[in-house]
Design an enzyme around this catalytic site. Structure first.
Site, PDB file in Angstrom:
ATOM      1  N   GLN A  17       0.782  -1.249   0.000  1.00  0.00           N
ATOM      2  CA  GLN A  17       0.000   0.000   0.000  1.00  0.00           C
ATOM      3  C   GLN A  17       0.811   1.296   0.000  1.00  0.00           C
ATOM      4  O   GLN A  17       0.489   2.234  -0.736  1.00  0.00           O
ATOM      5  CB  GLN A  17      -0.953   0.018   1.213  1.00  0.00           C
ATOM      6  CG  GLN A  17      -1.883   1.201   1.197  1.00  0.00           C
ATOM      7  CD  GLN A  17      -2.820   1.305   2.382  1.00  0.00           C
ATOM      8  OE1 GLN A  17      -3.356   2.360   2.638  1.00  0.00           O
ATOM      9  NE2 GLN A  17      -3.039   0.241   3.115  1.00  0.00           N
ATOM     10  N   LYS A  75      16.234 -10.747 -10.406  1.00  0.00           N
ATOM     11  CA  LYS A  75      17.388 -11.475  -9.860  1.00  0.00           C
ATOM     12  C   LYS A  75      18.079 -12.290 -10.951  1.00  0.00           C
ATOM     13  O   LYS A  75      19.177 -12.792 -10.754  1.00  0.00           O
ATOM     14  CB  LYS A  75      16.945 -12.378  -8.709  1.00  0.00           C
ATOM     15  CG  LYS A  75      16.620 -11.562  -7.455  1.00  0.00           C
ATOM     16  CD  LYS A  75      16.237 -12.441  -6.302  1.00  0.00           C
ATOM     17  CE  LYS A  75      16.072 -11.598  -5.043  1.00  0.00           C
ATOM     18  NZ  LYS A  75      15.334 -12.303  -4.016  1.00  0.00           N
ATOM     19  N   ARG A 104      20.369  -6.236  -2.058  1.00  0.00           N
ATOM     20  CA  ARG A 104      20.563  -7.671  -2.328  1.00  0.00           C
ATOM     21  C   ARG A 104      20.287  -7.992  -3.789  1.00  0.00           C
ATOM     22  O   ARG A 104      20.857  -8.901  -4.361  1.00  0.00           O
ATOM     23  CB  ARG A 104      19.643  -8.517  -1.427  1.00  0.00           C
ATOM     24  CG  ARG A 104      20.112  -8.615   0.021  1.00  0.00           C
ATOM     25  CD  ARG A 104      19.402  -9.741   0.770  1.00  0.00           C
ATOM     26  NE  ARG A 104      18.000  -9.483   1.007  1.00  0.00           N
ATOM     27  CZ  ARG A 104      17.515  -8.693   1.983  1.00  0.00           C
ATOM     28  NH1 ARG A 104      18.362  -8.133   2.835  1.00  0.00           N
ATOM     29  NH2 ARG A 104      16.220  -8.500   2.122  1.00  0.00           N
ATOM     30  N   VAL A 137       7.848  -3.620   8.229  1.00  0.00           N
ATOM     31  CA  VAL A 137       6.779  -2.863   8.903  1.00  0.00           C
ATOM     32  C   VAL A 137       5.507  -2.832   8.057  1.00  0.00           C
ATOM     33  O   VAL A 137       5.570  -2.633   6.843  1.00  0.00           O
ATOM     34  CB  VAL A 137       7.255  -1.419   9.194  1.00  0.00           C
ATOM     35  CG1 VAL A 137       6.099  -0.526   9.617  1.00  0.00           C
ATOM     36  CG2 VAL A 137       8.319  -1.427  10.303  1.00  0.00           C
ATOM     37  N   GLU A 139       1.285  -1.229   8.190  1.00  0.00           N
ATOM     38  CA  GLU A 139       0.499  -0.077   8.663  1.00  0.00           C
ATOM     39  C   GLU A 139       0.425   0.088  10.181  1.00  0.00           C
ATOM     40  O   GLU A 139       0.820   1.109  10.742  1.00  0.00           O
ATOM     41  CB  GLU A 139      -0.926  -0.222   8.080  1.00  0.00           C
ATOM     42  CG  GLU A 139      -1.962   0.727   8.635  1.00  0.00           C
ATOM     43  CD  GLU A 139      -1.738   2.166   8.210  1.00  0.00           C
ATOM     44  OE1 GLU A 139      -1.469   2.397   7.028  1.00  0.00           O
ATOM     45  OE2 GLU A 139      -1.825   3.067   9.072  1.00  0.00           O
ATOM     46  N   ASP A 168       0.591   3.814   5.915  1.00  0.00           N
ATOM     47  CA  ASP A 168       0.848   3.455   4.514  1.00  0.00           C
ATOM     48  C   ASP A 168       0.545   4.612   3.566  1.00  0.00           C
ATOM     49  O   ASP A 168       1.437   5.178   2.938  1.00  0.00           O
ATOM     50  CB  ASP A 168      -0.012   2.261   4.121  1.00  0.00           C
ATOM     51  CG  ASP A 168       0.583   0.952   4.605  1.00  0.00           C
ATOM     52  OD1 ASP A 168       1.792   0.904   4.844  1.00  0.00           O
ATOM     53  OD2 ASP A 168      -0.167  -0.019   4.740  1.00  0.00           O
ATOM     54  N   GLY A 247      -7.888  20.493  19.291  1.00  0.00           N
ATOM     55  CA  GLY A 247      -7.513  21.881  19.031  1.00  0.00           C
ATOM     56  C   GLY A 247      -8.040  22.776  20.138  1.00  0.00           C
ATOM     57  O   GLY A 247      -8.383  22.306  21.223  1.00  0.00           O
ATOM     58  N   GLY A 248      -8.114  24.057  19.862  1.00  0.00           N
ATOM     59  CA  GLY A 248      -8.528  25.016  20.879  1.00  0.00           C
ATOM     60  C   GLY A 248     -10.036  25.171  21.002  1.00  0.00           C
ATOM     61  O   GLY A 248     -10.516  25.934  21.839  1.00  0.00           O
ATOM     62  N   GLN A 249     -10.797  24.489  20.152  1.00  0.00           N
ATOM     63  CA  GLN A 249     -12.258  24.617  20.187  1.00  0.00           C
ATOM     64  C   GLN A 249     -12.830  23.266  20.596  1.00  0.00           C
ATOM     65  O   GLN A 249     -12.795  22.327  19.813  1.00  0.00           O
ATOM     66  CB  GLN A 249     -12.789  25.006  18.794  1.00  0.00           C
ATOM     67  CG  GLN A 249     -12.133  26.231  18.181  1.00  0.00           C
ATOM     68  CD  GLN A 249     -12.544  27.527  18.869  1.00  0.00           C
ATOM     69  OE1 GLN A 249     -13.481  27.572  19.665  1.00  0.00           O
ATOM     70  NE2 GLN A 249     -11.816  28.599  18.576  1.00  0.00           N
TER      71      GLN A 249
HETATM   72  N1  CAO Z   1      12.055 -10.157  -9.223  1.00  0.00           N
HETATM   73  C1  CAO Z   1      12.746 -10.889  -8.344  1.00  0.00           C
HETATM   74  N2  CAO Z   1      12.681 -10.739  -7.026  1.00  0.00           N
HETATM   75  C2  CAO Z   1      11.863  -9.779  -6.563  1.00  0.00           C
HETATM   76  C3  CAO Z   1      11.115  -8.960  -7.418  1.00  0.00           C
HETATM   77  C4  CAO Z   1      11.240  -9.178  -8.819  1.00  0.00           C
HETATM   78  N3  CAO Z   1      10.554  -8.454  -9.698  1.00  0.00           N
HETATM   79  N4  CAO Z   1      10.390  -8.099  -6.679  1.00  0.00           N
HETATM   80  C5  CAO Z   1      10.663  -8.384  -5.398  1.00  0.00           C
HETATM   81  N5  CAO Z   1      11.555  -9.390  -5.316  1.00  0.00           N
HETATM   82  C6  CAO Z   1      12.129  -9.982  -4.117  1.00  0.00           C
HETATM   83  C7  CAO Z   1      12.888  -9.000  -3.275  1.00  0.00           C
HETATM   84  O1  CAO Z   1      14.166  -8.794  -3.834  1.00  0.00           O
HETATM   85  C8  CAO Z   1      12.948  -9.752  -1.942  1.00  0.00           C
HETATM   86  O2  CAO Z   1      13.969 -10.738  -1.999  1.00  0.00           O
HETATM   87  P1  CAO Z   1      15.033 -10.968  -0.814  1.00  0.00           P
HETATM   88  O3  CAO Z   1      14.238 -11.141   0.436  1.00  0.00           O
HETATM   89  O4  CAO Z   1      15.725 -12.193  -1.253  1.00  0.00           O
HETATM   90  O5  CAO Z   1      15.897  -9.792  -0.758  1.00  0.00           O
HETATM   91  C9  CAO Z   1      11.611 -10.493  -1.918  1.00  0.00           C
HETATM   92  O6  CAO Z   1      11.085 -10.399  -3.253  1.00  0.00           O
HETATM   93  C10 CAO Z   1      10.563  -9.999  -0.970  1.00  0.00           C
HETATM   94  O7  CAO Z   1      10.558  -8.576  -0.848  1.00  0.00           O
HETATM   95  P2  CAO Z   1      10.133  -7.906   0.530  1.00  0.00           P
HETATM   96  O8  CAO Z   1      11.039  -8.398   1.604  1.00  0.00           O
HETATM   97  O9  CAO Z   1      10.060  -6.451   0.360  1.00  0.00           O
HETATM   98  O10 CAO Z   1       8.639  -8.463   0.716  1.00  0.00           O
HETATM   99  P3  CAO Z   1       7.964  -9.155   1.987  1.00  0.00           P
HETATM  100  O11 CAO Z   1       6.660  -9.624   1.483  1.00  0.00           O
HETATM  101  O12 CAO Z   1       8.823 -10.147   2.652  1.00  0.00           O
HETATM  102  O13 CAO Z   1       7.748  -7.923   2.999  1.00  0.00           O
HETATM  103  C11 CAO Z   1       6.957  -5.732   3.636  1.00  0.00           C
HETATM  104  C12 CAO Z   1       6.698  -7.009   2.783  1.00  0.00           C
HETATM  105  C13 CAO Z   1       5.876  -4.722   3.264  1.00  0.00           C
HETATM  106  C14 CAO Z   1       6.822  -6.101   5.118  1.00  0.00           C
HETATM  107  C15 CAO Z   1       8.357  -5.178   3.340  1.00  0.00           C
HETATM  108  O14 CAO Z   1       8.500  -5.005   1.967  1.00  0.00           O
HETATM  109  C16 CAO Z   1       8.666  -3.862   4.051  1.00  0.00           C
HETATM  110  O15 CAO Z   1       8.919  -3.810   5.255  1.00  0.00           O
HETATM  111  N6  CAO Z   1       8.674  -2.759   3.264  1.00  0.00           N
HETATM  112  C17 CAO Z   1       9.039  -1.446   3.785  1.00  0.00           C
HETATM  113  C18 CAO Z   1       7.949  -0.854   4.624  1.00  0.00           C
HETATM  114  C19 CAO Z   1       6.640  -0.770   3.883  1.00  0.00           C
HETATM  115  O16 CAO Z   1       6.516  -0.212   2.833  1.00  0.00           O
HETATM  116  N7  CAO Z   1       5.608  -1.280   4.530  1.00  0.00           N
HETATM  117  C20 CAO Z   1       4.251  -1.021   4.103  1.00  0.00           C
HETATM  118  C21 CAO Z   1       3.699  -2.056   3.303  1.00  0.00           C
HETATM  119  S1  CAO Z   1       1.996  -1.762   3.118  1.00  0.00           S
HETATM  120  O17 CAO Z   1       1.328  -2.189   4.574  1.00  0.00           O
END
Ligand code: CAO
Length: 415
Positions: A17, A75, A104, A137, A139, A168, A247-249
């Site tokens: 999001q 990758k 990575r 993280v 929302e 988000d 607020g103030g109101q």
């Molecule tokens: N091709 C190949 N690999 C890809 C890719 C693509 N097109 N797109 C993503 N990937 C890979 C990433 O490189 C990552 O690989 P590694 O773990 O090996 O480095 C993997 O997919 C997963 O990515 P991620 O760690 O970002 O995703 P997740 O589902 O594990 O975590 C989230 C999700 C939201 C918790 C995390 O991305 C995060 O903390 N983001 C920052 C904070 C944020 O925006 N949070 C709000 C999200 S909305 O509530």
């Protein structure tokens, strides 16, 4: 008509999001947003909270309008070549991967700079540098860590998160502003830069008034506009203030006619000082206009509970819309508690394009929130979200890939 961000190309590596909110806004402002997704899977939200089997969820469609979608395994070395070509062509790379994921993948700041020194790299992360910098993280984690949860809810209840997605979508808004500012600065420097919007910081920015109150509390040991005043006790941290105005109101949510069966038969009522005489007349308490116990704002702070109870006796005799009509005549600030059902049907929001009906080839018609920011010379036309990989061939062709080269990448599952 031209658009504010015409000519700006965004390499959109966002998912879920926060990041998608940002790039959707940029797309609505006219940027060409190319969303890069994993082949076969795509953004996880395509499949989350589905209401129709095998059809992109509303979660996805409502956050990814006006974008193009390409699938790419970043990758895979050949996928990385495509990505390099995109980095050279685009102005901004936006991402909200978990901390370290972009590095990575090999997409370091240095790597991007070598390919395109004008590129802006914009990131949402849960936390900025510090002890939680490596945490993933979502929302509500941000709402809790940014001060929203500890200051939301009632004094006798636990911390509460809010329905507004301030962690988000709020951070997506912050990031979008950072990107536009970086694009502007690039006009004079010729250089890109990194833009970071941590979710904790974004939530705290939206909770600014609570840090204000923390300092007031430390100095005066009391917050006179909070419901704890004058009878309750204050501790050493800002307490939850229920529905107090902040607020103030002074304000509060009051029952209206029908509250027994309708969970949204309520109105927000603000006892703005300027219209105090009008409020007294409307509720039939004209003596309060001059009574020293009620006549001034400081005096009223000692009696807010009985004042709101008396006003509620009046609001309970009216529906929230009837109360609005009467109160608006006297310029008394108030607002109906609108349900999502009522908002979806709101004619003004539809007329302004803030509620839009969108046609989708697989789901049919659905409602969405359009662009809430209105530019007179850059109107927004909301276009449906892309299907997974819908624009892969188109974008690769624009990068100079031949039909055969695209077919070869597809055969090797790079796209
Ligand atoms: N091709 C190949 N690999 C890809 C890719 C693509 N097109 N797109 C993503 N990937 C890979 C990433 O490189 C990552 O690989 P590694 O773990 O090996 O480095 C993997 O997919 C997963 O990515 P991620 O760690 O970002 O995703 P997740 O589902 O594990 O975590 C989230 C999700 C939201 C918790 C995390 O991305 C995060 O903390 N983001 C920052 C904070 C944020 O925006 N949070 C709000 C999200 S909305 O509530």
């Amino acid at each position: 008509m031209s658009k504010a961000l015409d000519g700006v190309r965004i390499l959109d590596f966002t998912h879920v999001q926060s990041g998608p909110t940002c790039t959707q806004l940029l797309a609505w402002l006219g940027a060409d947003v190319i969303k890069v997704e994993k082949a076969g899977e795509g953004d996880a939200t395509r499949g989350q909270l589905r209401d129709i089997p095998d059809v992109d969820s509303l979660y996805f469609t409502m956050l990814n309008h006006n974008k193009r979608s390409i699938t790419l395994d970043t990758k895979n070395p050949k996928g990385k070549e495509v990505l390099a070509a995109l980095i050279k062509e685009c102005d901004v790379l936006v991402e909200n991967f978990a901390p370290g994921a972009l590095d990575r993948m090999g997409i370091t700041w240095k790597y991007v700079q070598e390919l395109n020194p004008r590129m802006i790299v914009a990131s949402v992360k849960g936390f900025g540098p510090g002890r939680y910098q490596d945490c993933k993280v979502y929302e509500n984690v941000a709402q809790c860590a940014g001060g929203a949860a500890s200051t939301t809810g009632f004094d006798d209840g636990p911390p509460m998160v809010t329905g507004a997605q301030i962690g988000d979508s709020g951070t997506g808004l912050h990031l979008a502003l950072g990107i536009v500012a970086a694009l502007y600065q690039r006009n004079s420097t010729g250089r890109g830069q990194k833009v970071l919007a941590p979710m904790q910081d974004g939530v705290l920015n939206l909770c600014r008034v609570k840090l204000r109150d923390q300092q007031r509390l430390e100095r005066t040991h009391v917050l006179t506009e909070y419901p704890q005043y004058p009878d309750g006790k204050f501790g050493d941290a800002v307490p939850r203030a229920g529905n107090a105005s902040g607020g103030g109101q002074p304000g509060w949510i009051l029952k209206c006619k029908g509250w027994e069966t309708d969970p949204n038969a309520y109105i927000y009522f603000i006892t703005q000082a300027a219209v105090w005489p009008a409020i007294c007349k409307v509720i039939g308490e004209e003596s309060w206009i001059t009574d020293p116990a009620y006549a001034t704002p400081p005096a009223r702070l000692l009696h807010l509970k009985p004042i709101f109870q008396r006003i509620e006796q009046w609001t309970m005799t009216k529906t929230k819309f009837e109360a609005m009509e009467i109160l608006n005549e006297f310029d008394i600030p108030c607002g109906p508690i609108l349900s999502m059902k009522e908002i979806a049907a709101d004619e003004s929001l539809r007329a302004s394009g803030t509620i839009v009906e969108v046609e989708h080839p697989k789901r049919g018609k659905y409602l969405s929130v359009g662009n809430p920011i209105k530019l007179s010379d850059s109107p927004t036309e909301v276009r449906r979200s892309p299907l997974l990989g819908e624009h892969t061939d188109e974008v690769l062709a624009e990068l100079g890939y031949s039909k055969d080269a695209i077919a070869a990448l597809r055969a090797e599952r790079v796209i």
